[in-house]
Design a protein around this motif. Sequence first.
Motif, PDB file in Angstrom:
ATOM      1  N   VAL A   3     -13.642   3.857  -8.000  1.00 37.08           N
ATOM      2  CA  VAL A   3     -12.960   2.935  -7.107  1.00 37.08           C
ATOM      3  C   VAL A   3     -11.600   2.608  -7.693  1.00 37.08           C
ATOM      4  CG1 VAL A   3     -13.016   0.651  -6.057  1.00 37.08           C
ATOM      5  CG2 VAL A   3     -15.122   1.952  -6.316  1.00 37.08           C
ATOM      6  N   SER A   4     -10.588   2.793  -6.907  1.00 35.08           N
ATOM      7  CA  SER A   4      -9.232   2.492  -7.347  1.00 35.08           C
ATOM      8  C   SER A   4      -8.946   1.004  -7.194  1.00 35.08           C
ATOM      9  CB  SER A   4      -8.232   3.297  -6.514  1.00 35.08           C
ATOM     10  OG  SER A   4      -6.921   2.839  -6.745  1.00 35.08           O
ATOM     11  N   LEU A   5      -8.439   0.381  -8.239  1.00 35.76           N
ATOM     12  CA  LEU A   5      -8.050  -1.015  -8.142  1.00 35.76           C
ATOM     13  C   LEU A   5      -6.926  -1.185  -7.132  1.00 35.76           C
ATOM     14  CD1 LEU A   5      -8.142  -2.240 -11.842  1.00 35.76           C
ATOM     15  CD2 LEU A   5      -9.790  -2.685 -10.025  1.00 35.76           C
ATOM     16  N   ARG A   6      -6.092  -0.201  -7.009  1.00 37.68           N
ATOM     17  CA  ARG A   6      -4.970  -0.235  -6.080  1.00 37.68           C
ATOM     18  C   ARG A   6      -5.467  -0.428  -4.644  1.00 37.68           C
ATOM     19  NH1 ARG A   6       0.007  -1.487  -5.383  1.00 37.68           N
ATOM     20  NH2 ARG A   6       1.292   0.006  -4.331  1.00 37.68           N
ATOM     21  N   SER A   7      -6.570   0.213  -4.283  1.00 35.02           N
ATOM     22  CA  SER A   7      -7.062   0.115  -2.916  1.00 35.02           C
ATOM     23  C   SER A   7      -7.655  -1.256  -2.617  1.00 35.02           C
ATOM     24  CB  SER A   7      -8.107   1.198  -2.643  1.00 35.02           C
ATOM     25  OG  SER A   7      -9.266   0.944  -3.407  1.00 35.02           O
ATOM     26  N   GLN A   8      -7.937  -2.051  -3.651  1.00 32.87           N
ATOM     27  CA  GLN A   8      -8.540  -3.357  -3.456  1.00 32.87           C
ATOM     28  C   GLN A   8      -7.528  -4.491  -3.565  1.00 32.87           C
ATOM     29  OE1 GLN A   8     -11.719  -3.559  -6.267  1.00 32.87           O
ATOM     30  NE2 GLN A   8     -12.888  -1.956  -5.272  1.00 32.87           N
ATOM     31  N   ALA A   9      -6.310  -4.178  -3.918  1.00 31.46           N
ATOM     32  CA  ALA A   9      -5.296  -5.215  -4.108  1.00 31.46           C
ATOM     33  C   ALA A   9      -4.355  -5.255  -2.910  1.00 31.46           C
ATOM     34  CB  ALA A   9      -4.494  -4.937  -5.378  1.00 31.46           C
ATOM     35  N   TYR A  10      -4.012  -6.465  -2.509  1.00 28.14           N
ATOM     36  CA  TYR A  10      -3.053  -6.633  -1.421  1.00 28.14           C
ATOM     37  C   TYR A  10      -1.644  -6.389  -1.936  1.00 28.14           C
ATOM     38  CZ  TYR A  10      -6.753  -8.940   1.229  1.00 28.14           C
ATOM     39  OH  TYR A  10      -7.912  -9.223   1.894  1.00 28.14           O
ATOM     40  N   GLU A  11      -0.864  -5.736  -1.131  1.00 27.78           N
ATOM     41  CA  GLU A  11       0.550  -5.582  -1.424  1.00 27.78           C
ATOM     42  C   GLU A  11       1.242  -6.913  -1.144  1.00 27.78           C
ATOM     43  OE1 GLU A  11       2.244  -2.899  -2.599  1.00 27.78           O
ATOM     44  OE2 GLU A  11       0.321  -1.878  -2.833  1.00 27.78           O
ATOM     45  N   LYS A  43     -10.601 -17.990   4.379  1.00 31.83           N
ATOM     46  CA  LYS A  43     -11.705 -17.098   3.995  1.00 31.83           C
ATOM     47  C   LYS A  43     -11.955 -16.056   5.077  1.00 31.83           C
ATOM     48  CE  LYS A  43     -14.350 -20.123   0.967  1.00 31.83           C
ATOM     49  NZ  LYS A  43     -15.637 -20.826   0.779  1.00 31.83           N
ATOM     50  N   TYR A  44     -11.895 -16.485   6.328  1.00 31.82           N
ATOM     51  CA  TYR A  44     -12.073 -15.541   7.435  1.00 31.82           C
ATOM     52  C   TYR A  44     -11.034 -14.421   7.354  1.00 31.82           C
ATOM     53  CZ  TYR A  44     -10.852 -13.543  11.921  1.00 31.82           C
ATOM     54  OH  TYR A  44     -10.482 -12.657  12.903  1.00 31.82           O
ATOM     55  N   LEU A  45      -9.767 -14.795   7.158  1.00 27.32           N
ATOM     56  CA  LEU A  45      -8.710 -13.784   7.100  1.00 27.32           C
ATOM     57  C   LEU A  45      -8.959 -12.776   5.989  1.00 27.32           C
ATOM     58  CD1 LEU A  45      -5.488 -15.913   7.731  1.00 27.32           C
ATOM     59  CD2 LEU A  45      -6.517 -14.220   9.268  1.00 27.32           C
ATOM     60  N   PHE A  46      -9.260 -13.264   4.784  1.00 26.19           N
ATOM     61  CA  PHE A  46      -9.419 -12.359   3.656  1.00 26.19           C
ATOM     62  C   PHE A  46     -10.729 -11.571   3.698  1.00 26.19           C
ATOM     63  CE2 PHE A  46      -6.054 -15.018   1.853  1.00 26.19           C
ATOM     64  CZ  PHE A  46      -5.178 -14.019   1.481  1.00 26.19           C
ATOM     65  N   SER A  47     -11.762 -12.127   4.279  1.00 22.16           N
ATOM     66  CA  SER A  47     -13.012 -11.372   4.355  1.00 22.16           C
ATOM     67  C   SER A  47     -12.992 -10.363   5.504  1.00 22.16           C
ATOM     68  CB  SER A  47     -14.214 -12.310   4.504  1.00 22.16           C
ATOM     69  OG  SER A  47     -14.167 -13.001   5.732  1.00 22.16           O
ATOM     70  N   PHE A  49     -10.057  -8.914   6.812  1.00 30.25           N
ATOM     71  CA  PHE A  49      -8.996  -7.926   6.624  1.00 30.25           C
ATOM     72  C   PHE A  49      -8.795  -7.656   5.144  1.00 30.25           C
ATOM     73  CE2 PHE A  49      -8.073 -10.315  10.505  1.00 30.25           C
ATOM     74  CZ  PHE A  49      -8.169  -9.289  11.423  1.00 30.25           C
ATOM     75  N   GLU A  50      -9.461  -6.606   4.668  1.00 30.42           N
ATOM     76  CA  GLU A  50      -9.288  -6.205   3.290  1.00 30.42           C
ATOM     77  C   GLU A  50      -7.889  -5.624   3.121  1.00 30.42           C
ATOM     78  OE1 GLU A  50     -12.499  -3.618   2.298  1.00 30.42           O
ATOM     79  OE2 GLU A  50     -14.000  -5.147   2.660  1.00 30.42           O
ATOM     80  N   GLY A  52      -4.722  -3.645   3.062  1.00 34.09           N
ATOM     81  CA  GLY A  52      -4.275  -2.508   3.841  1.00 34.09           C
ATOM     82  C   GLY A  52      -4.801  -2.444   5.265  1.00 34.09           C
ATOM     83  N   GLN A  53      -5.592  -3.425   5.692  1.00 29.20           N
ATOM     84  CA  GLN A  53      -6.202  -3.354   7.015  1.00 29.20           C
ATOM     85  C   GLN A  53      -5.545  -4.225   8.078  1.00 29.20           C
ATOM     86  OE1 GLN A  53     -10.369  -4.108   6.645  1.00 29.20           O
ATOM     87  NE2 GLN A  53     -10.789  -2.096   5.820  1.00 29.20           N
ATOM     88  N   PHE A  54      -4.810  -5.252   7.692  1.00 27.51           N
ATOM     89  CA  PHE A  54      -4.252  -6.158   8.687  1.00 27.51           C
ATOM     90  C   PHE A  54      -2.996  -5.575   9.308  1.00 27.51           C
ATOM     91  CE2 PHE A  54      -1.602  -9.763  10.072  1.00 27.51           C
ATOM     92  CZ  PHE A  54      -2.476 -10.301  11.002  1.00 27.51           C
ATOM     93  N   ASP A  55      -3.013  -5.510  10.619  1.00 21.53           N
ATOM     94  CA  ASP A  55      -1.851  -5.086  11.398  1.00 21.53           C
ATOM     95  C   ASP A  55      -1.602  -6.194  12.420  1.00 21.53           C
ATOM     96  OD1 ASP A  55      -0.331  -4.084  13.620  1.00 21.53           O
ATOM     97  OD2 ASP A  55      -0.796  -2.042  12.984  1.00 21.53           O
ATOM     98  N   ARG A  56      -0.521  -6.903  12.246  1.00 22.13           N
ATOM     99  CA  ARG A  56      -0.246  -8.073  13.093  1.00 22.13           C
ATOM    100  C   ARG A  56      -0.277  -7.726  14.577  1.00 22.13           C
ATOM    101  NH1 ARG A  56       2.831 -13.112  12.264  1.00 22.13           N
ATOM    102  NH2 ARG A  56       3.350 -13.851  14.330  1.00 22.13           N
ATOM    103  N   GLN A  57       0.340  -6.620  14.946  1.00 23.09           N
ATOM    104  CA  GLN A  57       0.378  -6.254  16.363  1.00 23.09           C
ATOM    105  C   GLN A  57      -1.015  -5.987  16.920  1.00 23.09           C
ATOM    106  OE1 GLN A  57       3.308  -3.047  16.372  1.00 23.09           O
ATOM    107  NE2 GLN A  57       4.683  -4.429  17.484  1.00 23.09           N
ATOM    108  N   ARG A  58      -1.867  -5.371  16.137  1.00 19.61           N
ATOM    109  CA  ARG A  58      -3.226  -5.048  16.593  1.00 19.61           C
ATOM    110  C   ARG A  58      -4.171  -6.228  16.516  1.00 19.61           C
ATOM    111  NH1 ARG A  58      -5.463  -0.420  13.240  1.00 19.61           N
ATOM    112  NH2 ARG A  58      -7.374  -1.514  13.755  1.00 19.61           N
TER     113      ARG A  58
END
Length: 74
Positions: A3-11, A43-47, A49-50, A52-58
Amino acid sequence: MNVSLRSQAYEPGELTELKTVYDEITSQNWFRRTEQAKKGFAKYLFSTFEAGQFDRQRHYNEVVAVARRCYARS
């Protein structure tokens, strides 16, 4: 387990976007002004949308709908 730590961290940009949406919604006059509601919404937001998953338009309308259903004043 590889598991890459990069994939679990928010930019930084992702965090900024989530915070902007959080601030916009929690500042609405219909949003409950309690710490419990604000923490629950965060908590809802972070649980939901992991990293790389949040897209404001969508997702924005969905997020508003959940906030209204779960955190609106009575």
